[in-house]
Design a protein around this motif. Structure first.
Motif, PDB file in Angstrom:
ATOM      1  N   ARG A  25       0.829  -1.210   0.000  1.00  0.00           N
ATOM      2  CA  ARG A  25       0.000   0.000   0.000  1.00  0.00           C
ATOM      3  C   ARG A  25       0.856   1.249   0.000  1.00  0.00           C
ATOM      4  NH1 ARG A  25      -4.864  -0.624   4.301  1.00  0.00           N
ATOM      5  NH2 ARG A  25      -5.123   1.547   3.735  1.00  0.00           N
ATOM      6  N   ARG A  26       2.011   1.170   0.633  1.00  0.00           N
ATOM      7  CA  ARG A  26       2.880   2.350   0.763  1.00  0.00           C
ATOM      8  C   ARG A  26       3.650   2.631  -0.520  1.00  0.00           C
ATOM      9  NH1 ARG A  26       3.299   5.214   5.921  1.00  0.00           N
ATOM     10  NH2 ARG A  26       1.758   4.126   7.183  1.00  0.00           N
ATOM     11  N   GLY A  27       3.710   1.628  -1.377  1.00  0.00           N
ATOM     12  CA  GLY A  27       4.451   1.823  -2.613  1.00  0.00           C
ATOM     13  C   GLY A  27       5.237   0.582  -2.991  1.00  0.00           C
ATOM     14  N   PRO A  28       5.891   0.587  -4.147  1.00  0.00           N
ATOM     15  CA  PRO A  28       6.610  -0.579  -4.671  1.00  0.00           C
ATOM     16  C   PRO A  28       7.738  -1.031  -3.744  1.00  0.00           C
ATOM     17  CG  PRO A  28       6.343   1.113  -6.365  1.00  0.00           C
ATOM     18  CD  PRO A  28       5.920   1.731  -5.076  1.00  0.00           C
ATOM     19  N   LEU A  29       7.968  -2.340  -3.710  1.00  0.00           N
ATOM     20  CA  LEU A  29       9.039  -2.912  -2.901  1.00  0.00           C
ATOM     21  C   LEU A  29       9.642  -4.100  -3.631  1.00  0.00           C
ATOM     22  CD1 LEU A  29       7.582  -3.006   0.756  1.00  0.00           C
ATOM     23  CD2 LEU A  29       9.485  -1.604  -0.081  1.00  0.00           C
ATOM     24  N   PRO A  30      10.958  -4.327  -3.456  1.00  0.00           N
ATOM     25  CA  PRO A  30      11.578  -5.536  -4.007  1.00  0.00           C
ATOM     26  C   PRO A  30      11.242  -6.755  -3.157  1.00  0.00           C
ATOM     27  CG  PRO A  30      13.188  -4.233  -2.839  1.00  0.00           C
ATOM     28  CD  PRO A  30      11.922  -3.444  -2.833  1.00  0.00           C
ATOM     29  N   VAL A  31      11.424  -7.922  -3.712  1.00  0.00           N
ATOM     30  CA  VAL A  31      11.017  -9.168  -3.054  1.00  0.00           C
ATOM     31  C   VAL A  31      11.660  -9.334  -1.687  1.00  0.00           C
ATOM     32  CG1 VAL A  31      10.968 -11.668  -3.278  1.00  0.00           C
ATOM     33  CG2 VAL A  31      10.666 -10.234  -5.296  1.00  0.00           C
ATOM     34  N   GLY A  32      12.952  -9.040  -1.616  1.00  0.00           N
ATOM     35  CA  GLY A  32      13.674  -9.202  -0.364  1.00  0.00           C
ATOM     36  C   GLY A  32      13.048  -8.425   0.778  1.00  0.00           C
ATOM     37  N   ALA A  55      -3.541 -12.948 -10.660  1.00  0.00           N
ATOM     38  CA  ALA A  55      -4.859 -12.394 -10.363  1.00  0.00           C
ATOM     39  C   ALA A  55      -4.925 -10.906 -10.698  1.00  0.00           C
ATOM     40  CB  ALA A  55      -5.198 -12.613  -8.891  1.00  0.00           C
ATOM     41  N   LYS A  56      -3.863 -10.394 -11.254  1.00  0.00           N
ATOM     42  CA  LYS A  56      -3.787  -8.963 -11.623  1.00  0.00           C
ATOM     43  C   LYS A  56      -3.946  -8.051 -10.415  1.00  0.00           C
ATOM     44  CE  LYS A  56      -4.929  -9.198 -16.529  1.00  0.00           C
ATOM     45  NZ  LYS A  56      -3.539  -9.624 -16.852  1.00  0.00           N
ATOM     46  N   LEU A  57      -3.479  -8.498  -9.290  1.00  0.00           N
ATOM     47  CA  LEU A  57      -3.522  -7.635  -8.109  1.00  0.00           C
ATOM     48  C   LEU A  57      -2.206  -6.915  -7.908  1.00  0.00           C
ATOM     49  CD1 LEU A  57      -5.534  -9.933  -5.670  1.00  0.00           C
ATOM     50  CD2 LEU A  57      -6.307  -7.832  -6.759  1.00  0.00           C
ATOM     51  N   VAL A  58      -1.115  -7.479  -8.434  1.00  0.00           N
ATOM     52  CA  VAL A  58       0.190  -6.803  -8.384  1.00  0.00           C
ATOM     53  C   VAL A  58       0.849  -6.833  -9.762  1.00  0.00           C
ATOM     54  CG1 VAL A  58       0.523  -7.482  -5.968  1.00  0.00           C
ATOM     55  CG2 VAL A  58       1.525  -8.867  -7.786  1.00  0.00           C
ATOM     56  N   ARG A  59       1.776  -5.947  -9.931  1.00  0.00           N
ATOM     57  CA  ARG A  59       2.621  -5.890 -11.120  1.00  0.00           C
ATOM     58  C   ARG A  59       4.060  -6.040 -10.677  1.00  0.00           C
ATOM     59  NH1 ARG A  59       0.966  -0.102 -13.663  1.00  0.00           N
ATOM     60  NH2 ARG A  59      -0.649  -0.764 -15.145  1.00  0.00           N
ATOM     61  N   ASP A  60       4.939  -6.365 -11.593  1.00  0.00           N
ATOM     62  CA  ASP A  60       6.360  -6.366 -11.253  1.00  0.00           C
ATOM     63  C   ASP A  60       7.152  -5.645 -12.345  1.00  0.00           C
ATOM     64  OD1 ASP A  60       5.827  -8.252 -13.161  1.00  0.00           O
ATOM     65  OD2 ASP A  60       7.380  -9.623 -12.479  1.00  0.00           O
ATOM     66  N   THR A  65      19.285  -6.330 -10.505  1.00  0.00           N
ATOM     67  CA  THR A  65      19.010  -7.672  -9.985  1.00  0.00           C
ATOM     68  C   THR A  65      17.745  -7.657  -9.132  1.00  0.00           C
ATOM     69  OG1 THR A  65      20.133  -7.526  -7.861  1.00  0.00           O
ATOM     70  CG2 THR A  65      21.502  -7.930  -9.793  1.00  0.00           C
ATOM     71  N   ARG A  66      17.253  -6.458  -8.859  1.00  0.00           N
ATOM     72  CA  ARG A  66      16.037  -6.368  -8.057  1.00  0.00           C
ATOM     73  C   ARG A  66      14.803  -6.402  -8.940  1.00  0.00           C
ATOM     74  NH1 ARG A  66      18.543  -2.305  -4.716  1.00  0.00           N
ATOM     75  NH2 ARG A  66      19.452  -3.327  -2.899  1.00  0.00           N
ATOM     76  N   ARG A  67      13.722  -6.798  -8.303  1.00  0.00           N
ATOM     77  CA  ARG A  67      12.432  -6.798  -9.007  1.00  0.00           C
ATOM     78  C   ARG A  67      11.400  -6.154  -8.103  1.00  0.00           C
ATOM     79  NH1 ARG A  67       9.869  -9.244 -13.452  1.00  0.00           N
ATOM     80  NH2 ARG A  67      11.932  -9.674 -14.220  1.00  0.00           N
ATOM     81  N   TYR A  68      10.902  -5.029  -8.541  1.00  0.00           N
ATOM     82  CA  TYR A  68       9.960  -4.273  -7.710  1.00  0.00           C
ATOM     83  C   TYR A  68       8.530  -4.687  -7.988  1.00  0.00           C
ATOM     84  CZ  TYR A  68      13.593  -1.187  -6.002  1.00  0.00           C
ATOM     85  OH  TYR A  68      14.708  -0.697  -5.367  1.00  0.00           O
ATOM     86  N   TYR A  69       7.815  -4.970  -6.919  1.00  0.00           N
ATOM     87  CA  TYR A  69       6.390  -5.290  -7.024  1.00  0.00           C
ATOM     88  C   TYR A  69       5.572  -4.098  -6.533  1.00  0.00           C
ATOM     89  CZ  TYR A  69       7.101 -10.147  -8.277  1.00  0.00           C
ATOM     90  OH  TYR A  69       7.429 -11.288  -8.947  1.00  0.00           O
TER      91      TYR A  69
END
Lengths: 101, 101
Positions: A25-32, A55-60, A65-69
């Motif tokens: 809710r606060r904003g994008p974050l990487p998996v770690g 389910a189309k509830l998140v995007r990445d 090397t990071r992946r932000y959701y």
DNA sequence: GCTTACGGTAAGTGAATACTTACCAAGAGC
DNA sequence: GCTCTTGGTAAGTATTCACTTACCGTAAGC
């Protein structure tokens, strides 16, 4: 109820996935960082993110090397639309039946 | 997210229970009719109804040997309130982050 | 009072699913 | 090129949980 909404409700029917959504809710974050603090392993988080994504509830979005959701506004809009329709229809019908008694 | 909402999302995270809720949109129904047409047994329906009731998504009212179930407007109102707040907060914050890029 | 209809509960089973560890791929920095 | 970080995937396990059959309680109708 179409296929997407089915998957969305199923996706939100799990504590860990709801916790992930809450964190986003606060904003994008990487998996770690998403996994940090949760009582499950990082791979478990990856698997949950996959379900949320289907389910189309998140995007990445990859960044090095990071992946932000992040939350997917389109998916949430679809869910909201369904629920608004549900309430508009069903609860008015319900109220009518209550009052006619 | 409080305890009720947790239970509500968990309750809606099952196909059969969602089917029951869909059926109740038209108005109250006794257990037998609710079970009719569903691919599961009547006791299974009873168990699902119990979970929906604990989540405050349905109410029940006895009438002779029949027991009528109906949607619980209060529970749905709580759910809607939470979701409205969620969207208001989170998605605006999200949009802000998108635009600042 | 007896029977029939309706529905909740108990106990047990099977399947879905959330989790783990181990492994691998890809990018960044030296 | 080598190493380190990051994160997805595979395979296997364990637990949750949805379902069944069997049983019991209660209300209604004769």
């Amino acid at each position: 109820m179409n296929t997407y909404q089915e998957r969305q409700f199923d996706a939100l029917g799990d504590v860990t996935r709801r916790a992930l959504v809450e964190r986003l809710r606060r904003g994008p974050l990487p998996v770690g960082e998403l996994a940090q603090g949760l009582p499950v392993s990082r791979p478990a988080v990856s698997q949950h993110l996959r379900i949320l994504k289907e389910a189309k509830l998140v995007r990445d979005e990859a960044s090095g090397t990071r992946r932000y959701y992040s939350l997917d506004p389109n998916g949430f809009a679809m869910l909201r639309k369904y629920l608004d329709n549900f309430w508009g229809e069903a609860l008015e019908a319900f109220q009518a039946k209550v009052e006619e008694k």
